[in-house]
Design a protein around this motif. Structure first.
Motif, PDB file in Angstrom:
ATOM      1  N   HIS A 150       0.821  -1.213   0.000  1.00 10.64           N
ATOM      2  CA  HIS A 150       0.000   0.000   0.000  1.00 10.64           C
ATOM      3  C   HIS A 150       0.855   1.264   0.000  1.00 10.64           C
ATOM      4  CE1 HIS A 150       0.905  -0.903   4.215  1.00 10.64           C
ATOM      5  NE2 HIS A 150       0.794   0.395   4.443  1.00 10.64           N
ATOM      6  N   LYS A 151       0.182   2.387  -0.315  1.00  9.07           N
ATOM      7  CA  LYS A 151       0.820   3.699  -0.235  1.00  9.07           C
ATOM      8  C   LYS A 151      -0.217   4.793  -0.408  1.00  9.07           C
ATOM      9  CE  LYS A 151       1.966   5.145  -4.930  1.00  9.07           C
ATOM     10  NZ  LYS A 151       3.007   5.804  -5.692  1.00  9.07           N
ATOM     11  N   ALA A 152       0.138   5.969   0.065  1.00 10.49           N
ATOM     12  CA  ALA A 152      -0.624   7.175  -0.253  1.00 10.49           C
ATOM     13  C   ALA A 152      -0.063   7.700  -1.564  1.00 10.49           C
ATOM     14  CB  ALA A 152      -0.479   8.211   0.851  1.00 10.49           C
ATOM     15  N   GLU A 153      -0.946   8.072  -2.474  1.00 14.12           N
ATOM     16  CA  GLU A 153      -0.507   8.680  -3.728  1.00 14.12           C
ATOM     17  C   GLU A 153      -0.891  10.152  -3.678  1.00 14.12           C
ATOM     18  OE1 GLU A 153      -2.091   8.322  -8.118  1.00 14.12           O
ATOM     19  OE2 GLU A 153      -0.788   6.631  -7.612  1.00 14.12           O
ATOM     20  N   ILE A 154       0.110  10.991  -3.546  1.00 12.78           N
ATOM     21  CA  ILE A 154      -0.100  12.430  -3.440  1.00 12.78           C
ATOM     22  C   ILE A 154      -0.425  12.984  -4.822  1.00 12.78           C
ATOM     23  CG2 ILE A 154       0.940  14.614  -2.739  1.00 12.78           C
ATOM     24  CD1 ILE A 154       0.424  12.565  -0.436  1.00 12.78           C
ATOM     25  N   VAL A 155      -1.499  13.758  -4.906  1.00  7.89           N
ATOM     26  CA  VAL A 155      -1.957  14.288  -6.193  1.00  7.89           C
ATOM     27  C   VAL A 155      -1.563  15.755  -6.355  1.00  7.89           C
ATOM     28  CG1 VAL A 155      -3.977  14.700  -7.640  1.00  7.89           C
ATOM     29  CG2 VAL A 155      -3.862  12.643  -6.224  1.00  7.89           C
ATOM     30  N   GLY A 156      -1.556  16.503  -5.289  1.00  7.65           N
ATOM     31  CA  GLY A 156      -1.240  17.928  -5.376  1.00  7.65           C
ATOM     32  C   GLY A 156      -0.228  18.335  -4.329  1.00  7.65           C
ATOM     33  N   GLU A 157      -0.162  19.614  -4.083  1.00  6.94           N
ATOM     34  CA  GLU A 157       0.800  20.141  -3.113  1.00  6.94           C
ATOM     35  C   GLU A 157       0.123  20.661  -1.853  1.00  6.94           C
ATOM     36  OE1 GLU A 157       3.353  22.985  -4.980  1.00  6.94           O
ATOM     37  OE2 GLU A 157       4.126  21.531  -6.415  1.00  6.94           O
ATOM     38  N   ASP A 158      -1.165  20.325  -1.678  1.00  9.08           N
ATOM     39  CA  ASP A 158      -1.875  20.765  -0.480  1.00  9.08           C
ATOM     40  C   ASP A 158      -1.297  20.098   0.760  1.00  9.08           C
ATOM     41  OD1 ASP A 158      -3.527  22.062  -2.264  1.00  9.08           O
ATOM     42  OD2 ASP A 158      -5.112  20.568  -2.158  1.00  9.08           O
ATOM     43  N   LEU A 159      -1.437  20.765   1.894  1.00 11.29           N
ATOM     44  CA  LEU A 159      -1.033  20.193   3.170  1.00 11.29           C
ATOM     45  C   LEU A 159      -1.677  18.818   3.312  1.00 11.29           C
ATOM     46  CD1 LEU A 159      -0.645  21.848   6.509  1.00 11.29           C
ATOM     47  CD2 LEU A 159      -2.334  20.016   6.380  1.00 11.29           C
ATOM     48  N   TYR A 160      -0.876  17.818   3.689  1.00 12.55           N
ATOM     49  CA  TYR A 160      -1.324  16.432   3.811  1.00 12.55           C
ATOM     50  C   TYR A 160      -1.238  16.021   5.271  1.00 12.55           C
ATOM     51  CZ  TYR A 160      -0.942  11.315   3.349  1.00 12.55           C
ATOM     52  OH  TYR A 160      -1.086   9.964   3.477  1.00 12.55           O
ATOM     53  N   GLU A 161      -2.412  15.749   5.878  1.00  7.06           N
ATOM     54  CA  GLU A 161      -2.464  15.397   7.297  1.00  7.06           C
ATOM     55  C   GLU A 161      -3.171  14.057   7.462  1.00  7.06           C
ATOM     56  OE1 GLU A 161      -3.998  17.192  11.594  1.00  7.06           O
ATOM     57  OE2 GLU A 161      -4.441  18.277   9.745  1.00  7.06           O
ATOM     58  N   ARG A 162      -2.625  13.227   8.349  1.00 10.50           N
ATOM     59  CA  ARG A 162      -3.209  11.910   8.587  1.00 10.50           C
ATOM     60  C   ARG A 162      -2.808  11.380   9.959  1.00 10.50           C
ATOM     61  NH1 ARG A 162       1.552  13.253   6.271  1.00 10.50           N
ATOM     62  NH2 ARG A 162       3.080  11.591   6.266  1.00 10.50           N
ATOM     63  N   TYR A 163      -3.601  10.408  10.415  1.00  9.01           N
ATOM     64  CA  TYR A 163      -3.307   9.620  11.606  1.00  9.01           C
ATOM     65  C   TYR A 163      -3.105   8.187  11.153  1.00  9.01           C
ATOM     66  CZ  TYR A 163      -5.198  13.257  14.724  1.00  9.01           C
ATOM     67  OH  TYR A 163      -5.435  14.422  15.410  1.00  9.01           O
ATOM     68  N   SER A 164      -2.270   7.461  11.852  1.00  2.90           N
ATOM     69  CA  SER A 164      -2.185   6.024  11.604  1.00  2.90           C
ATOM     70  C   SER A 164      -1.981   5.298  12.927  1.00  2.90           C
ATOM     71  CB  SER A 164      -1.062   5.679  10.620  1.00  2.90           C
ATOM     72  OG  SER A 164       0.185   6.034  11.131  1.00  2.90           O
ATOM     73  N   ILE A 165      -2.602   4.136  12.989  1.00  2.00           N
ATOM     74  CA  ILE A 165      -2.456   3.240  14.132  1.00  2.00           C
ATOM     75  C   ILE A 165      -2.002   1.908  13.568  1.00  2.00           C
ATOM     76  CG2 ILE A 165      -3.612   2.075  16.041  1.00  2.00           C
ATOM     77  CD1 ILE A 165      -5.757   4.316  15.884  1.00  2.00           C
ATOM     78  N   ASN A 166      -0.868   1.439  14.009  1.00  2.00           N
ATOM     79  CA  ASN A 166      -0.350   0.145  13.576  1.00  2.00           C
ATOM     80  C   ASN A 166      -0.301  -0.763  14.794  1.00  2.00           C
ATOM     81  OD1 ASN A 166       1.105   2.400  11.910  1.00  2.00           O
ATOM     82  ND2 ASN A 166       1.035   0.608  10.611  1.00  2.00           N
TER      83      ASN A 166
END
Length: 123
Positions: free
Chosen positions: A71-87
């Motif tokens: 898996h991966k995040a695919e960044i489309v633009g230059e907007d601020l990218y914010e996320r949470y993750s729990i592993n």
């Protein structure tokens, strides 16, 4: 460049809250790991790819990734990218007792168990 707003890690659990103010799509590559991941998208312009399936991301989107799924995040633009993750590991799951009877949750009504969970979580 990624900025960690919160990070906790031990042998079975990792919690992260991260922001990239100007995300570089080359920083987000396909990867795989031996634990589960719950990913919560907050903001940005991105898609998420899991095992070749592409999922559009909107604020509040939650994706659950099983161990060994690429898996991966695919960044489309230059907007601020914010996320949470729990592993978390499968052994971590073994320690949690889940006892919600979904049969008690009918007709859009919340049962006592859901009320108790909401109180614990703070919703």
């Amino acid at each position: 460049m990624e900025k960690l707003l919160f990070h906790y890690v031990d042998s079975e659990l990792r919690l992260r809250h991260a922001i990239d103010e100007k995300p570089n799509k080359n920083d987000f590559t396909m990867h795989v790991h031996e634990h589960y991941e719950i990913y919560l998208f907050i903001s940005g312009n991105a898609k998420y790819i899991v095992e070749g399936s592409v999922y559009p991301l909107e604020p509040g989107t939650i994706i659950i990734i099983r161990p060994t799924e690429i898996h991966k995040a695919e960044i489309v633009g230059e907007d601020l990218y914010e996320r949470y993750s729990i592993n978390f590991s499968t052994s971590f799951l073994d320690k949690i007792e889940l006892s919600i009877d979904v049969g008690e949750y009918q007709d859009g009504r919340r049962n006592e168990c859901c009320e108790e969970c909401n109180t614990i979580i703070g919703w």
